[in-house]
Design a protein around this motif. Structure first.
Motif, PDB file in Angstrom:
ATOM      1  N   CYS A 230      38.646 -14.324  13.068  1.00 37.90           N
ATOM      2  CA  CYS A 230      38.542 -14.954  14.387  1.00 37.90           C
ATOM      3  C   CYS A 230      37.080 -15.220  14.736  1.00 37.90           C
ATOM      4  CB  CYS A 230      39.180 -14.069  15.457  1.00 37.90           C
ATOM      5  SG  CYS A 230      40.891 -13.620  15.099  1.00 37.90           S
ATOM      6  N   THR A 231      36.301 -15.589  13.735  1.00 32.97           N
ATOM      7  CA  THR A 231      34.857 -15.710  13.888  1.00 32.97           C
ATOM      8  C   THR A 231      34.438 -16.936  14.678  1.00 32.97           C
ATOM      9  OG1 THR A 231      34.403 -14.431  11.899  1.00 32.97           O
ATOM     10  CG2 THR A 231      32.732 -16.040  12.547  1.00 32.97           C
ATOM     11  N   LEU A 232      35.198 -18.013  14.583  1.00 29.84           N
ATOM     12  CA  LEU A 232      34.800 -19.243  15.260  1.00 29.84           C
ATOM     13  C   LEU A 232      35.118 -19.127  16.744  1.00 29.84           C
ATOM     14  CD1 LEU A 232      35.879 -21.867  12.582  1.00 29.84           C
ATOM     15  CD2 LEU A 232      33.567 -21.082  13.143  1.00 29.84           C
ATOM     16  N   GLN A 233      34.080 -18.835  17.526  1.00 28.83           N
ATOM     17  CA  GLN A 233      34.229 -18.561  18.948  1.00 28.83           C
ATOM     18  C   GLN A 233      33.198 -19.344  19.748  1.00 28.83           C
ATOM     19  OE1 GLN A 233      33.970 -14.344  19.672  1.00 28.83           O
ATOM     20  NE2 GLN A 233      35.351 -13.824  17.988  1.00 28.83           N
ATOM     21  N   ARG A 234      33.523 -19.536  21.020  1.00 22.78           N
ATOM     22  CA  ARG A 234      32.596 -20.150  21.958  1.00 22.78           C
ATOM     23  C   ARG A 234      32.696 -19.374  23.262  1.00 22.78           C
ATOM     24  NH1 ARG A 234      33.989 -23.111  25.709  1.00 22.78           N
ATOM     25  NH2 ARG A 234      35.955 -23.702  24.750  1.00 22.78           N
ATOM     26  N   ARG A 235      31.540 -18.903  23.728  1.00 23.29           N
ATOM     27  CA  ARG A 235      31.498 -18.041  24.916  1.00 23.29           C
ATOM     28  C   ARG A 235      32.419 -16.829  24.741  1.00 23.29           C
ATOM     29  NH1 ARG A 235      32.376 -23.078  28.302  1.00 23.29           N
ATOM     30  NH2 ARG A 235      30.316 -23.957  28.642  1.00 23.29           N
ATOM     31  N   HIS A 236      32.437 -16.283  23.545  1.00 27.34           N
ATOM     32  CA  HIS A 236      33.242 -15.118  23.197  1.00 27.34           C
ATOM     33  C   HIS A 236      34.744 -15.395  23.262  1.00 27.34           C
ATOM     34  CE1 HIS A 236      29.560 -12.791  23.235  1.00 27.34           C
ATOM     35  NE2 HIS A 236      29.307 -13.216  24.457  1.00 27.34           N
ATOM     36  N   GLN A 237      35.124 -16.653  23.359  1.00 25.86           N
ATOM     37  CA  GLN A 237      36.535 -17.024  23.332  1.00 25.86           C
ATOM     38  C   GLN A 237      36.842 -17.626  21.965  1.00 25.86           C
ATOM     39  OE1 GLN A 237      39.087 -16.639  25.272  1.00 25.86           O
ATOM     40  NE2 GLN A 237      38.376 -16.281  27.348  1.00 25.86           N
ATOM     41  N   LYS A 238      37.907 -17.144  21.348  1.00 22.89           N
ATOM     42  CA  LYS A 238      38.266 -17.628  20.020  1.00 22.89           C
ATOM     43  C   LYS A 238      38.721 -19.084  20.084  1.00 22.89           C
ATOM     44  CE  LYS A 238      39.758 -12.920  19.131  1.00 22.89           C
ATOM     45  NZ  LYS A 238      40.921 -12.018  19.078  1.00 22.89           N
ATOM     46  N   VAL A 239      38.375 -19.848  19.064  1.00 22.14           N
ATOM     47  CA  VAL A 239      38.725 -21.262  18.998  1.00 22.14           C
ATOM     48  C   VAL A 239      39.605 -21.549  17.784  1.00 22.14           C
ATOM     49  CG1 VAL A 239      37.810 -23.622  18.842  1.00 22.14           C
ATOM     50  CG2 VAL A 239      36.587 -21.896  20.184  1.00 22.14           C
ATOM     51  N   ILE A 240      39.205 -21.010  16.630  1.00 23.85           N
ATOM     52  CA  ILE A 240      39.971 -21.152  15.394  1.00 23.85           C
ATOM     53  C   ILE A 240      40.227 -19.755  14.838  1.00 23.85           C
ATOM     54  CG2 ILE A 240      39.973 -22.048  13.027  1.00 23.85           C
ATOM     55  CD1 ILE A 240      40.048 -24.325  14.923  1.00 23.85           C
ATOM     56  N   GLU A 241      41.449 -19.491  14.411  1.00 21.29           N
ATOM     57  CA  GLU A 241      41.786 -18.219  13.779  1.00 21.29           C
ATOM     58  C   GLU A 241      42.535 -18.481  12.480  1.00 21.29           C
ATOM     59  OE1 GLU A 241      42.384 -17.494  18.354  1.00 21.29           O
ATOM     60  OE2 GLU A 241      43.300 -18.857  16.904  1.00 21.29           O
ATOM     61  N   GLU A 242      42.388 -17.583  11.520  1.00 19.20           N
ATOM     62  CA  GLU A 242      43.078 -17.781  10.251  1.00 19.20           C
ATOM     63  C   GLU A 242      43.458 -16.450   9.622  1.00 19.20           C
ATOM     64  OE1 GLU A 242      40.456 -19.269   7.007  1.00 19.20           O
ATOM     65  OE2 GLU A 242      38.920 -19.354   8.580  1.00 19.20           O
ATOM     66  N   ALA A 243      44.428 -16.507   8.744  1.00 16.21           N
ATOM     67  CA  ALA A 243      44.853 -15.328   7.986  1.00 16.21           C
ATOM     68  C   ALA A 243      45.214 -15.769   6.572  1.00 16.21           C
ATOM     69  CB  ALA A 243      46.058 -14.665   8.647  1.00 16.21           C
ATOM     70  N   PRO A 244      44.703 -15.048   5.563  1.00 16.23           N
ATOM     71  CA  PRO A 244      43.766 -13.927   5.663  1.00 16.23           C
ATOM     72  C   PRO A 244      42.331 -14.421   5.813  1.00 16.23           C
ATOM     73  CG  PRO A 244      44.330 -14.314   3.377  1.00 16.23           C
ATOM     74  CD  PRO A 244      45.177 -15.279   4.183  1.00 16.23           C
ATOM     75  N   SER A 245      41.378 -13.491   5.943  1.00 12.96           N
ATOM     76  CA  SER A 245      39.971 -13.875   6.026  1.00 12.96           C
ATOM     77  C   SER A 245      39.478 -14.341   4.661  1.00 12.96           C
ATOM     78  CB  SER A 245      39.123 -12.685   6.479  1.00 12.96           C
ATOM     79  OG  SER A 245      37.740 -12.942   6.264  1.00 12.96           O
ATOM     80  N   PRO A 246      38.643 -15.393   4.636  1.00 13.53           N
ATOM     81  CA  PRO A 246      38.132 -15.859   3.345  1.00 13.53           C
ATOM     82  C   PRO A 246      37.106 -14.932   2.705  1.00 13.53           C
ATOM     83  CG  PRO A 246      37.193 -17.145   5.137  1.00 13.53           C
ATOM     84  CD  PRO A 246      38.247 -16.284   5.738  1.00 13.53           C
ATOM     85  N   VAL A 247      36.629 -13.903   3.418  1.00 11.36           N
ATOM     86  CA  VAL A 247      35.609 -13.021   2.835  1.00 11.36           C
ATOM     87  C   VAL A 247      36.105 -11.597   2.607  1.00 11.36           C
ATOM     88  CG1 VAL A 247      33.683 -14.332   3.768  1.00 11.36           C
ATOM     89  CG2 VAL A 247      34.634 -12.434   5.100  1.00 11.36           C
ATOM     90  N   VAL A 248      37.309 -11.289   2.985  1.00 10.73           N
ATOM     91  CA  VAL A 248      37.815  -9.926   2.830  1.00 10.73           C
ATOM     92  C   VAL A 248      38.558  -9.818   1.500  1.00 10.73           C
ATOM     93  CG1 VAL A 248      39.388  -8.191   3.745  1.00 10.73           C
ATOM     94  CG2 VAL A 248      37.940  -9.510   5.303  1.00 10.73           C
ATOM     95  N   ASP A 249      38.065  -8.952   0.636  1.00  7.36           N
ATOM     96  CA  ASP A 249      38.746  -8.747  -0.645  1.00  7.36           C
ATOM     97  C   ASP A 249      39.804  -7.656  -0.495  1.00  7.36           C
ATOM     98  OD1 ASP A 249      37.365  -6.305  -0.661  1.00  7.36           O
ATOM     99  OD2 ASP A 249      35.796  -7.065  -1.979  1.00  7.36           O
ATOM    100  N   ALA A 250      40.523  -7.395  -1.557  1.00  3.09           N
ATOM    101  CA  ALA A 250      41.643  -6.450  -1.495  1.00  3.09           C
ATOM    102  C   ALA A 250      41.173  -5.050  -1.127  1.00  3.09           C
ATOM    103  CB  ALA A 250      42.377  -6.443  -2.829  1.00  3.09           C
ATOM    104  N   THR A 251      40.023  -4.643  -1.648  1.00  4.75           N
ATOM    105  CA  THR A 251      39.522  -3.295  -1.366  1.00  4.75           C
ATOM    106  C   THR A 251      39.138  -3.152   0.099  1.00  4.75           C
ATOM    107  OG1 THR A 251      38.704  -3.062  -3.632  1.00  4.75           O
ATOM    108  CG2 THR A 251      37.771  -1.589  -1.969  1.00  4.75           C
ATOM    109  N   THR A 252      38.398  -4.138   0.613  1.00  3.47           N
ATOM    110  CA  THR A 252      38.005  -4.088   2.026  1.00  3.47           C
ATOM    111  C   THR A 252      39.228  -4.196   2.929  1.00  3.47           C
ATOM    112  OG1 THR A 252      35.908  -5.139   1.450  1.00  3.47           O
ATOM    113  CG2 THR A 252      36.510  -5.117   3.780  1.00  3.47           C
ATOM    114  N   ARG A 253      40.204  -5.000   2.527  1.00  2.00           N
ATOM    115  CA  ARG A 253      41.434  -5.115   3.324  1.00  2.00           C
ATOM    116  C   ARG A 253      42.120  -3.758   3.445  1.00  2.00           C
ATOM    117  NH1 ARG A 253      43.698  -9.151   0.773  1.00  2.00           N
ATOM    118  NH2 ARG A 253      42.727 -10.607   2.237  1.00  2.00           N
TER     119      ARG A 253
END
Length: 699
Positions: A230-253
């Motif tokens: 939920c990184t894409l935000q404006r004024r701390h309000q989310k704008v775009i959300e996705e699942a899964p995260s493109p940077v989270v690998d299996a271990t971090t997940r």
């Protein structure tokens, strides 16, 4: 055993979404509504509906007594709070329990602990969940806060302890900015949550916002459903959300999921909840607890699409006492899902909220759209500006992005400014497409500008205006009374009335190919003047009342266009995946607009201060007749849970035309700053060279 009747204590798209699952499960649904929502879609779609008060949320959707009374009188066995409003209100949960009604959410302990950011952070830290350095400002003086801030170190994030959604958050990069940030954060917190307690945390530069969806039943089972970016935000309000995260690998997940489940288990959580983390962009394996949202999230659809689970159904089954029907090992993530939030706002005006009547609404095909509006809905300044969510699923992230962009281009909202065009620009950013994002990405983008209408949109609008003139139908004045608008699209019947009919009597246009001679001028939303040249080939528009003049245009017609005319004469056109608002002008009016624009460009800044958005005046910062400097705050307007300061454009003497509490319209003149006359020069110094020269001249 599931419930027979459930009251949905919310509005808009989340109320419709909950009602959809209730209907699928054969459960009777009861909607609640304010006076502003009497004809809203969720009211019509529910099996029953109860009025709970006037438009202001504090007197309706936030009125605990009114909502509980509606549940009791409607025979509801349970209440689903949706998100926002009373969804995380422990007093509401207690009131439901006292009335013998099941609150579809966690228990009092979870609501009380996780509903307070300060307490939540201290609590989860004791359960080995990593947290961001910071401190609570509860009971501290401003001087004590300043001292603690120095010890913690700048930059800092000041945020209300109660509530969420980024409301009231202020970034402070130096001690000199702290006092104003505290004042603003307290005012917003008190107005939005009734609690002005603040929390100050170290600001992590270039963070990513990662959250984990959890489910917990009443039998001690806790599972997570993967993460959402939920990184894409404006004024701390989310704008775009996705699942899964493109940077989270299996271990971090696995580590994120374990931390989220530990946080939930620590408060004996039950139901659906979300644990939010900050992840350093340069260190995606390092994360810190932000807060836990003890409710369904706006972005829950992306998790539903990749897991195949209906989260509302899971909430209902858990609240009814059923155990989870699956274990952690059974959770699988299939493909990629991305959601875009469609807001009623004006990106080229600094994303200020917009209001108005939705003249035409059409959702995209082949994707999921959760909408709060339909054709004929009225967007007011009373509630959050989000009017829809568009969610696309694909086999991978590239496919999901492409499908979402196509869906946004296909989505039609006419009559109200939206961020649809901006969303497409955002998705096209290289950093977004590559997944190299942080929460400041949108802030670093160039300021949005109103897009110029494409050739097809301009030709379609011109063809419509020419047809209207040929039929002898007068254009409405800007101050004409509101009446039902009409919309046109490739696919509608072409019917209208001849001379003597009103503008609103037109009900259709059709595409042909005949050249039309007269040039047509338009004023754009940002005050520009455009002219459709006479030698352009325009779609032929038929205006007639005889049935022979009507024909059906199929979906195969090229270059689909939808056009809607507002009661004030504005034409809204959707073509080539973009929406434009155009006001037809006579030759005289076009000339007057051009001359006025030249005069404004040649003059000093405008002494008139206009409301940048519709809303309520919440603060007047200057006294009548005060002298202000350029950039000084004159007053503050609040709408849709957002504050916007109105600043002096230049130095001068101020006159404020409104008072605290007044409701204002967008572009309404709310204050004047008169440029102070230049001081008269003093008598010349007789010892100066100029004085000697003057004396010599007159001698």
């Amino acid at each position: 055993m599931l419930f027979d009747t459930v009251l949905v204590a919310n509005r808009g798209e989340i109320a419709r979404r909950v009602i959809r699952t209730l209907r699928a499960l054969g459960i009777r649904s009861v909607a609640v509504y304010s006076d502003a929502d009497a004809t809203a879609p969720h009211v019509r779609e529910a099996d029953a509906a109860v009025r709970i008060g006037p438009a202001p949320a504090a007197q309706s959707y936030l009125d605990v007594e009114a909502v509980v009374r509606a549940a009791v009188e409607s025979g509801a066995q349970a209440v689903h709070p949706g998100y926002g409003f009373l969804s995380e209100n422990v007093a509401f949960a207690r009131a439901c329990a006292a009335a013998g009604i099941v609150f579809i959410g966690p228990g009092e302990q979870a609501l009380a602990v996780m509903g307070d950011k300060i307490r939540a952070k201290e609590h989860v830290a004791r359960h080995e969940v990593p947290t961001v350095p910071g401190f609570s400002a509860a009971g501290m003086t401003d001087a004590e806060i300043a001292a603690a801030a120095e010890r913690t170190g700048y930059p800092l994030l000041v945020k209300p302890s109660a509530g969420g959604g980024g409301k009231g958050m202020q970034v402070v990069r130096a001690a000199s900015e702290l006092a104003e940030a505290l004042s603003t954060a307290r005012r917003v917190a008190a107005a939005a949550f009734g609690d002005d307690t603040l929390l100050l945390e170290r600001l992590i530069e270039r963070p990513r916002h990662i959250e984990v969806q959890v489910l917990a039943d009443q039998h001690g089972h806790v599972v997570h459903l993967g993460e959402r970016e939920c990184t894409l935000q404006r004024r701390h309000q989310k704008v775009i959300e996705e699942a899964p995260s493109p940077v989270v690998d299996a271990t971090t997940r696995e580590r994120l999921g374990a931390a989220a489940c530990a946080a939930a288990a620590s408060v004996e959580y039950r139901g659906a909840g979300t644990v939010e983390f900050l992840v350093a962009a340069s260190r995606p394996d390092e994360f810190f607890f932000i807060e836990m949202n003890t409710r369904l999230q706006v972005e829950h659809p992306v998790t539903e699409l990749v897991t195949g689970l209906d989260l509302v159904e899971q909430q209902l089954r858990i609240a009814a006492g059923e155990p989870l029907g699956f274990a952690q090992a059974d959770v699988r993530l299939d493909g990629h899902a991305i959601e875009a939030r469609v807001y009623a706002e004006s990106p080229e005006r600094g994303f200020l909220p917009a209001t108005g009547e939705v003249l035409a609404w059409r959702a995209a095909t082949d994707v999921r759209t959760d909408a709060a509006v339909e054709t004929g809905s009225v967007v007011t300044a009373d509630y959050d500006p989000m009017i829809a969510k568009v969610i696309a699923h694909g086999g991978d992230r590239v496919e999901a992005l492409a499908r979402l962009d196509a869906a946004l281009a296909e989505t039609v909202v006419l009559g109200v400014d939206t961020n649809l065009g901006f969303l497409r620009q955002l998705l096209a950013q290289d950093h977004v497409r590559s997944g190299d994002m942080d929460t400041g990405l949108i802030d670093r983008m160039p300021a949005p500008t109103a897009p110029a209408p494409g050739d097809l949109a301009l030709r379609a609008a011109a063809a419509f205006v020419r047809a209207r003139r040929d039929a002898g139908i007068a254009a409405p004045r800007r101050d004409s009374p509101s009446s039902a608008p009409r919309t046109w699209s490739l696919g509608d019947d072409v019917r209208s009335r001849r001379s003597g009919a009103t503008w609103q009597g037109l009900t259709g246009w059709r595409a042909g190919g005949a050249p039309v001679n007269p040039a047509v001028a338009f004023e754009t939303a940002d005050g520009g003047i455009l002219v459709a040249a006479p030698d352009e080939r325009s779609p032929e528009v038929s205006v007639g009342s005889r049935p022979a003049h009507a024909r059906r245009l199929g979906a195969a017609a090229p270059d689909g266009v939808t056009l809607a005319a507002a009661a004030d004469g504005m034409l809204w056109v959707h073509a080539d995946g973009a929406t434009t608002a155009l006001r037809p002008l006579s030759r005289r009016a076009a000339m007057e607009r051009r001359l006025a624009a030249r005069e404004r460009a040649a003059a000093a800044s405008d002494p008139e201060l206009r409301a940048p958005m519709p809303g309520a005046v919440v603060a007047v910062h200057v006294a009548p007749g005060a002298t202000v400097a350029a950039g000084d705050r004159v007053l503050t307007i609040e709408a849709m849970k957002m504050e916007h300061p109105v600043l002096a454009p230049h130095a001068g003497v101020v006159r404020v035309d409104v008072a605290t509490g007044d409701q204002v319209r967008r572009d309404e003149v709310i204050a004047h700053v008169a440029v102070a006359p230049a001081p008269m020069p003093d008598d010349p110094d007789p010892t100066s060279a100029e004085a000697h020269e003057a004396a010599a001249t007159h001698s």
